[in-house]
Design a protein around this motif. Structure first.
Motif, PDB file in Angstrom:
ATOM      1  N   SER A  89      18.240  82.243 -20.610  1.00  0.00           N
ATOM      2  CA  SER A  89      19.650  81.859 -20.632  1.00  0.00           C
ATOM      3  C   SER A  89      20.524  82.943 -20.009  1.00  0.00           C
ATOM      4  O   SER A  89      21.593  82.658 -19.482  1.00  0.00           O
ATOM      5  N   GLU A 144      20.195  73.822 -26.437  1.00  0.00           N
ATOM      6  CA  GLU A 144      19.760  74.757 -27.471  1.00  0.00           C
ATOM      7  C   GLU A 144      18.409  75.434 -27.190  1.00  0.00           C
ATOM      8  O   GLU A 144      18.284  76.639 -27.329  1.00  0.00           O
ATOM      9  N   ASN A 145      17.420  74.627 -26.781  1.00  0.00           N
ATOM     10  CA  ASN A 145      16.103  75.224 -26.544  1.00  0.00           C
ATOM     11  C   ASN A 145      16.153  76.298 -25.472  1.00  0.00           C
ATOM     12  O   ASN A 145      15.596  77.378 -25.631  1.00  0.00           O
ATOM     13  N   PHE A 146      16.851  75.971 -24.394  1.00  0.00           N
ATOM     14  CA  PHE A 146      16.988  76.917 -23.289  1.00  0.00           C
ATOM     15  C   PHE A 146      17.773  78.152 -23.746  1.00  0.00           C
ATOM     16  O   PHE A 146      17.417  79.291 -23.428  1.00  0.00           O
ATOM     17  N   TYR A 147      18.800  77.893 -24.535  1.00  0.00           N
ATOM     18  CA  TYR A 147      19.696  78.947 -25.025  1.00  0.00           C
ATOM     19  C   TYR A 147      18.953  79.963 -25.882  1.00  0.00           C
ATOM     20  O   TYR A 147      19.254  81.148 -25.849  1.00  0.00           O
ATOM     21  N   LYS A 148      17.981  79.486 -26.624  1.00  0.00           N
ATOM     22  CA  LYS A 148      17.306  80.373 -27.568  1.00  0.00           C
ATOM     23  C   LYS A 148      15.901  80.801 -27.117  1.00  0.00           C
ATOM     24  O   LYS A 148      15.188  81.470 -27.866  1.00  0.00           O
ATOM     25  N   ALA A 149      15.541  80.424 -25.881  1.00  0.00           N
ATOM     26  CA  ALA A 149      14.186  80.743 -25.409  1.00  0.00           C
ATOM     27  C   ALA A 149      14.077  82.219 -25.044  1.00  0.00           C
ATOM     28  O   ALA A 149      15.073  82.862 -24.727  1.00  0.00           O
TER      29      ALA A 149
END
Lengths: 400, 173
Positions: A89, A144-149
């Motif tokens: 991100s 969200e998934n990308f944000y927290k990867a």
């Protein structure tokens, strides 16, 4: 020792500080010319590199400033906010912002600045930005998934690269200086200026010298922690370092309260478990890492208190006391022979068969008494463990 | 009316900004920022318009979990940005640059500039959330504390801008 918030400046006062800092921030940005999109995007079309010069200079000065504050023990960097690293991100968000930069002509801070002096396009941009945050919020399940990867914690770049802080800072300043020179050449080419980018005028010479001084200061303001922890690996250095000591009998005299020992405080470096099993009165728990932090500063710089460094062995005590002394703390002493010596010579004292000299007689008498009394005192002592520990101040939360 | 373009020497401005940033970190333990204030405004707006929605949607829930018990406007960056408005206004006043003005590139139309400002702004809004900060909070402050994430974001912002600059030439030159 910084940061001053929340101990010296309260959290509410901090809002007023924020506004004052903002006033300077806005004024500097505006004076630098960041209040017009034409100047800002000049960076991307090669006709005006002001943004790069201001931005990079500011970043480098601030970086070296933080390093210097840490070097002189004025700032506890363990409390400082370090932006967390979420690899994907960070890259994805950055690219989107880059696209936004060439389309919109501003970034959020500069748009506020430009709108403040009446730029209508900046006001529209601000509306767009608020809408963008709203879009992100509504689409959050998608992002969200990308944000927290790829959560990497909060590493610093030199740790990620595996080089020393000094070397990284030097290379970063060097990169900045090269980019100033290189972009000046491009800028002149694009604007059709024939003069060379750098000329031997007092201005350019002094700028160049300033740059070299900045770059070299990276090696002057060494990383204290890395430096000192390396120094104490040298046994010769550790053993020959002059330190004040307290002997085990004095220590026992204090514990039995035969002597008034208000001026002393114990600083306990034993492992946490040992401290719990065998707590000592009037001591504060400490570790090597915490010695460098604001927490330790509060304990070790109490006026008129002499700190007795306690560990199982004298070598550990010496190492910790050397670090503390080098950090500038005064009135540091070590318990001679460590706690192991105390246990052997006092707690498990084997009375002398026939003491001869006066001194031997006194010592023998006292140690017999102490070996009986101290275990009782220690048993009665209930540590306020929860008070001394677990109070570790949290990192400041910052960021956007 | 032509704008006064006598700006400060960029290196001097950079040094002053750097010193301000060091002072900020020394006093508060955190760096400068900007996009966080936009977030506060966006969240507040959403809470006023649709309180039931913000009570249930995850983004707002996570925001209030990170900033417990307070209005999103009681935020360090909101105060800082209020200061920026004042500071920039004073600076514009002193340097005689206060003027209601719509700026665009020489070949750009008004429509293009308006659309560009809105879309560009939106991209910043989304991007700064993903990047956990913008040029101030992530790139500049990240550089000061040598944060890996901040420095990566900085290179991505400027790298991205150079990558896309060619396609938007008509907007600016």
């Amino acid at each position: 020792m910084g940061p001053l918030v929340p101990d010296i400046i309260s959290n509410n006062m901090n809002f007023i500080v924020a506004m004052i800092i903002g006033i300077f921030f806005g004024a500097i940005l505006e004076q630098a010319g960041f209040s017009t999109s034409k100047k800002l995007v000049g960076l991307f079309y090669g006709y005006d590199f002001t943004v790069l010069r201001v931005f990079f200079t500011a970043g480098l000065v601030a970086m070296l400033g933080v390093i210097a504050l840490d070097h002189f023990g004025l700032l506890d960097v363990s409390l400082m906010y370090i932006n967390p690293t979420f690899l994907w991100s960070a890259i994805g968000g950055g690219l989107i912002m880059g696209l936004g930069f060439v389309i919109g002509g501003f970034c959020p801070g500069t748009s506020i600045c430009a709108a403040s002096i009446g730029k209508i396009d900046a006001m529209i941009f601000i509306g767009g930005t608020i809408a963008g945050v709203f879009i992100f919020g509504e689409g959050y399940p998608l992002f969200e998934n990308f944000y927290k990867a790829a959560d990497m914690g909060s590493p610093q770049m030199f740790q990620t690269l595996g080089i020393s802080q000094s070397l990284f800072a030097f290379l970063f300043v060097a990169l900045g200086l090269i980019s100033f020179w290189f972009t000046s050449i491009i800028e002149n080419k694009v604007n059709g200026i024939k003069k060379p980018a750098i000329r031997f005028t007092p201005y350019y010479i002094s700028m160049g010298l300033l740059g070299v001084v900045l770059a070299l200061s990276a090696f002057v303001f060494t990383d204290r922690k890395a430096n000192l922890t390396q120094k104490i690996e040298n046994l010769n250095y550790v053993n020959s370092y002059p330190l004040d000591t307290m002997n085990v009998d004095e220590f026992a005299l204090c514990l039995t309260k035969i002597l008034e020992c208000d001026k002393y405080q114990g600083i306990d470096f034993r492992p946490e478990k040992e401290q719990e099993q065998f707590p000592l009165p009037r001591t504060t728990s400490m570790t090597i890492n915490r010695l460098f932090e604001k927490d330790a500063y509060k304990t070790l710089s109490i006026r008129n208190k002499i700190s007795i460094f306690i560990a199982d062995d004298e070598l550990t005590e010496r190492k910790m006391a050397i670090i503390a002394t080098e950090l500038g703390y005064k009135h540091v002493r070590i318990l001679r022979g460590g706690l192991n010596n105390f246990v052997a010579s006092i707690l498990n004292y084997k009375p002398m068969e026939n003491p001869k000299t006066k001194e031997e007689i006194y010592t023998n008498r006292f140690r017999i008494y102490a070996s009986q009394q101290i275990p009782i005192i220690l048993k009665e002592f209930k540590p306020r463990a929860k008070n001394n520990k677990e109070k570790k101040p949290k990192r400041i939360i910052g960021g956007c | 009316m032509n704008e006064n373009t006598n700006y400060m020497n960029p290196y001097l401005a950079g040094i002053l900004l750097g010193l301000l940033l060091v002072a900020t970190i020394y006093i508060t333990g955190r760096g400068l920022g900007a996009s966080g204030a936009f977030k506060s405004v966006a969240v507040t707006g959403a809470e006023i318009v649709a309180p039931t929605h913000t009570g249930s949607a995850k983004f707002y829930k996570e925001y209030s979990a990170e900033h417990p018990g307070k209005s999103p406007m009681m935020n360090w960056l909101v105060f800082e940005m209020t200061g920026v408005i004042i500071g920039a206004f004073i600076s514009g006043l002193i340097s005689n640059r206060l003027d209601l003005k719509f700026e665009k590139g020489p070949r750009s139309t008004t429509k293009m500039r308006v659309a560009g400002a809105i879309i560009g702004g939106m991209l910043w809004g989304i991007g700064s959330q993903l990047g956990r900060g913008c040029t101030s909070g992530a790139a500049l402050s990240g550089m000061a504390v040598m944060s890996t994430g901040g420095i990566i974001t900085m290179f991505a912002i400027f790298g991205g801008a150079y990558m896309f600059a060619y396609f938007f030439k008509k907007f600016w030159i």
